[in-house]
Design a protein around this motif. Structure first.
Motif, short mmCIF file in Angstrom:
data_model
loop_
_atom_site.label_atom_id
_atom_site.label_comp_id
_atom_site.label_asym_id
_atom_site.label_seq_id
_atom_site.Cartn_x
_atom_site.Cartn_y
_atom_site.Cartn_z
N ASN A 49 9.15 -14.33 25.02
CA ASN A 49 9.20 -15.16 26.23
C ASN A 49 8.90 -16.63 25.96
N GLY A 50 9.22 -17.12 24.76
CA GLY A 50 9.04 -18.53 24.48
C GLY A 50 7.68 -18.86 23.88
N GLU A 51 7.30 -20.14 24.03
CA GLU A 51 6.09 -20.65 23.40
C GLU A 51 5.26 -21.43 24.42
N ASN A 52 4.03 -21.72 24.04
CA ASN A 52 3.13 -22.51 24.88
C ASN A 52 3.39 -23.99 24.60
N TYR A 53 4.19 -24.63 25.43
CA TYR A 53 4.60 -26.00 25.16
C TYR A 53 3.48 -27.02 25.39
N LEU A 54 2.35 -26.56 25.90
CA LEU A 54 1.19 -27.45 26.01
C LEU A 54 0.55 -27.68 24.65
N LYS A 55 0.85 -26.83 23.67
CA LYS A 55 0.21 -26.90 22.35
C LYS A 55 1.16 -27.51 21.34
N ARG A 56 0.63 -28.50 20.58
CA ARG A 56 1.42 -29.15 19.53
C ARG A 56 0.51 -29.42 18.34
N PRO A 57 0.92 -29.08 17.12
CA PRO A 57 2.08 -28.23 16.83
C PRO A 57 1.74 -26.76 17.09
N ARG A 58 2.77 -25.92 17.07
CA ARG A 58 2.57 -24.50 17.29
C ARG A 58 2.86 -23.74 15.99
N LEU A 59 2.16 -22.63 15.82
CA LEU A 59 2.36 -21.78 14.66
C LEU A 59 3.00 -20.47 15.10
N HIS A 83 -4.87 -21.54 18.15
CA HIS A 83 -3.45 -21.18 18.09
C HIS A 83 -3.17 -19.78 18.62
N VAL A 84 -4.17 -19.14 19.19
CA VAL A 84 -4.02 -17.73 19.57
C VAL A 84 -3.01 -17.54 20.70
N TYR A 85 -2.76 -18.58 21.50
CA TYR A 85 -1.82 -18.44 22.62
C TYR A 85 -0.56 -19.28 22.41
N ASP A 86 -0.28 -19.64 21.17
CA ASP A 86 0.91 -20.46 20.88
C ASP A 86 2.19 -19.78 21.33
N ASN A 142 -5.43 -25.54 24.47
CA ASN A 142 -4.44 -25.88 25.51
C ASN A 142 -3.80 -24.65 26.14
N ILE A 143 -4.62 -23.72 26.58
CA ILE A 143 -4.14 -22.51 27.23
C ILE A 143 -3.81 -22.84 28.68
N PRO A 144 -2.62 -22.49 29.17
CA PRO A 144 -2.26 -22.79 30.56
C PRO A 144 -3.27 -22.19 31.55
N ILE A 145 -3.58 -22.93 32.58
CA ILE A 145 -4.60 -22.51 33.55
C ILE A 145 -4.21 -21.20 34.23
N ASP A 146 -2.91 -21.01 34.48
CA ASP A 146 -2.46 -19.83 35.22
C ASP A 146 -2.05 -18.68 34.31
N SER A 147 -2.51 -18.66 33.06
CA SER A 147 -2.04 -17.67 32.09
C SER A 147 -2.72 -16.32 32.22
N ASN A 148 -3.88 -16.27 32.90
CA ASN A 148 -4.67 -15.03 32.92
C ASN A 148 -4.98 -14.54 31.51
N VAL A 240 6.92 -26.04 9.87
CA VAL A 240 8.20 -26.56 10.34
C VAL A 240 8.14 -26.52 11.86
N PHE A 241 8.13 -27.71 12.47
CA PHE A 241 7.92 -27.80 13.91
C PHE A 241 8.92 -28.78 14.52
N GLU A 242 9.70 -28.29 15.45
CA GLU A 242 10.73 -29.10 16.13
C GLU A 242 11.62 -29.82 15.13
N GLY A 243 12.03 -29.08 14.10
CA GLY A 243 12.97 -29.59 13.11
C GLY A 243 12.38 -30.49 12.04
N LYS A 244 11.07 -30.70 12.09
CA LYS A 244 10.41 -31.56 11.09
C LYS A 244 9.37 -30.76 10.32
N VAL A 245 9.11 -31.20 9.09
CA VAL A 245 8.13 -30.52 8.24
C VAL A 245 6.81 -31.28 8.30
N ILE A 246 5.75 -30.59 8.69
CA ILE A 246 4.40 -31.15 8.66
C ILE A 246 3.73 -30.62 7.39
#
Length: 354
Positions: A49-59, A83-86, A142-148, A240-246
């Protein structure tokens, strides 16, 4: 018991697994002989179901690559980390299902506050040991407030209450802390951390194991109890995050150690197994002990004089990012200057300073 630092089977470790590589062979005998292996699982499986876009970078990693956890004989995964909710609920659920199916316990996070706060209690020899896992807010999960979704947040007063309660029903207390957000990437803990650690020992903790800095930080004995401020990375690949290497800083983030604890009645004896994973393969390297001891010596100076620590913090926060940009990982500074985008460079330095 054996304690490992940050475990991230991201990116290149997926390729290693697909190719049938065994990057942990050099330490597998040590860990297979351990009765109980504990490590901070920093990178969880991709979800659906996607990723937590509030978190940067994500693993993230593949579910199959988590099979490497069996190679290191992991028994308890620490999940109170940033990174537990990435990878949202789906990624978390897929990961804990894998852990449960492979008889790997976990603590520090869950879908209820009760689950997140629950310690792991284990009888070792003649003693009952309670293991707690907490994460500080300055590490920015950066866990979303409504994530439960819940992690076991670190609050000094609440931790003291946990210690007080469980000291009545167990013999020993181990605290595993994901902390020190301001000093991520630094060789030394943040200025308040030693004071906090000593207060926790005063409250009744018997051992403190820290993570998050991705570097092996100093350790000390206080009132005959050990404090390891951060064990560094057990394994971690360039992100590798958003097409770039960190890139990982090879000089800082590839040296670490396994902490072995041998319990003999009331006596807790420790030994340190240092290793390097510059090429992703872990190699035991006892020459690192000298480097770690030197770091400890400087740390004792920092503890006495805050102005010395402040000087270090300024260098770490503002000078080191510039040096890494031009010279890190054997970069050619001339090429870096030629390719320099002034506005991106300012943005890079600002991100390191914040």
């Amino acid at each position: 018991m054996s304690f490992l630092g940050d475990i991230s089977l991201n990116n290149e470790y997926e390729n290693q697994f697909r190719l049938g590589k065994k990057p942990f062979e050099d330490v597998s005998n040590i860990l297979s002989e351990s009765d109980f292996v504990i490590g901070n699982l920093e990178c969880i499986s991709r979800g659906i179901n996607g990723e937590n876009y509030l978190k940067r970078p994500r693993l993230n990693t593949s579910l199959s690559t988590l099979n490497y956890l069996k190679d290191i004989n992991l028994n308890l995964a620490l999940l109170a980390n940033n990174h537990v909710y990435d990878n949202l609920k789906s990624g978390f659920d897929r990961t804990v299902n894998f852990l449960e199916n492979n008889n790997i316990a976990y603590i520090g996070a869950g879908h209820t506050l009760k689950d997140a706060k629950k310690p792991y209690v284990k009888k070792i020899g003649d003693e009952i040991v309670a293991i707690f896992n907490y994460v500080t807010k300055d590490t920015n999960p950066n866990i979303p407030i409504d994530s439960n979704f819940y992690v076991n947040w670190f609050d000094l007063k609440e931790v003291a209450r946990d210690i007080l309660y469980y000291s009545k029903v167990t013999d020993k207390i181990i605290l595993c802390l994901h902390w020190g957000g301001r000093c991520e990437g630094g060789f030394y803990p943040d200025w308040p951390q030693p004071t906090i650690a000593q207060k926790l020992i005063d409250c009744g903790a018997d051992l403190i194991i820290g993570c998050h800095s991705h570097t092996f930080q100093p350790y000390e004995r206080y009132k005959d109890k050990m404090i390891y401020y951060s064990l560094g990375n057990f394994c971690f690949s360039d992100i590798v995050f958003e097409g770039k290497v960190i890139e990982l800083d090879r000089k800082k983030r590839t040296d670490s150690a396994i902490i072995n604890l041998e319990i003999k009645g009331n006596n807790w004896d420790y030994n340190l197994v240092p290793f390097n994973f510059d090429n992703l393969n872990l190699v035991i390297d006892y020459s690192l002990v000298k480097k770690f001891n030197s770091r400890n010596t400087r740390f004792n100076l920092f503890l006495r004089y805050k102005f010395v620590w402040s000087f270090y913090f300024f260098k770490f926060k503002y000078i080191d990012p510039i040096m890494f940009y031009f010279f890190g990982n054997d970069r050619n500074p001339i090429n870096q200057i030629k390719n320099l985008n002034f506005f991106k460079f300012i943005k890079f330095i600002s991100s390191k300073a914040n």
